[in-house]
Design an enzyme around this catalytic site. Sequence first.
Site, mmCIF file in Angstrom:
data_model
loop_
_atom_site.group_PDB
_atom_site.id
_atom_site.type_symbol
_atom_site.label_atom_id
_atom_site.label_comp_id
_atom_site.label_asym_id
_atom_site.label_seq_id
_atom_site.Cartn_x
_atom_site.Cartn_y
_atom_site.Cartn_z
ATOM 1 C CB SER A 22 -0.957 -0.049 1.197
ATOM 2 O OG SER A 22 -1.998 0.884 1.054
ATOM 3 C CG ASP A 37 -4.255 -1.725 0.467
ATOM 4 O OD1 ASP A 37 -3.381 -2.424 1.016
ATOM 5 O OD2 ASP A 37 -4.272 -0.475 0.516
#
Length: 303
Positions: free
Chosen positions: A44, A169
């Site tokens: 991320s 993610d």
Amino acid sequence: MARYRIMTFDGGGVRGSLMATLVKRLVEQVPDLLNQVDLFAGTSTGSVVALSLAYGFSADTLVSFYSQQNLRAAFSPAHLNWFRPKYDNSNFMSLLKQHFPGDPRLSDITAHRVTVTSFQLDDKHISDWCPHFFHNYPKSPYLHLPIVDCALRSAAAPTIFPSHQGYIDGGMMANNPSTSAIVVALGHHDSPLELSEVSLLSIGTGLSPTIVKTDTSRWGVVQWLLNPFRSPSEPLLNILFDGVVEADHIMSGHLLGSRYWRLNPQLTAATALDDWKAIPELIQIANDFDLAPTLAWIKANWS
């Protein structure tokens, strides 16, 4: 024994500013630190850090990227509709394209190895959803992947940003990418690599003082996914992003023993992924944190 040095970076949205500041402070004490890294790994927001450093950007450039002005722009404008992501990713994409001009690919990263986590919702090869670990080792199937798309795939936090090209993610399964980085290194290194050769410095986005005191025995979908009148307001997402990082911390520590180190300052308050107003405080926490134990570990386990 020769060292294979890995540096990893957690997910955490705006808390990437804390990691960037920690990296800058470490480099001020150990100027050649980043040049010595064999493999950078990130999830991320940590994917942006890992890709930036592997690409060759300095710690100062990384700190500039994580300015309050930049992240305020990335997390705007906000949508209040519960049936769409809180933000679109157009501003974040523009910021990344300015940061990585010329549309470079993973194959353009040559001075270091890099690996980034993401999660594909529909993998056509296996007819299932599937975790992915994008990397630039020889014969990697991801070498053609643009760096910007790699970062957007890794940072597409559900409810916060839209999925990107069918990916969400990487924090869904590895918000702390330390264990996955070890596995990628052992599986893809150019020549045989022994676990005993690996040293790993794991940098987190801050220990968040988040607990769920409420009796959850009767919670259903609404309470776990969205509980706006209590803290944390999105308990399941907080557990996925913040809670599971400690599992990776424990596993990596068992795998590497003293050759593993975790740098993760305690935060003074829970900080949402998109809370750009908290950036000055995050930077202050990073600047105030005692790095002496980390520097001692680097001296003993890095060179």
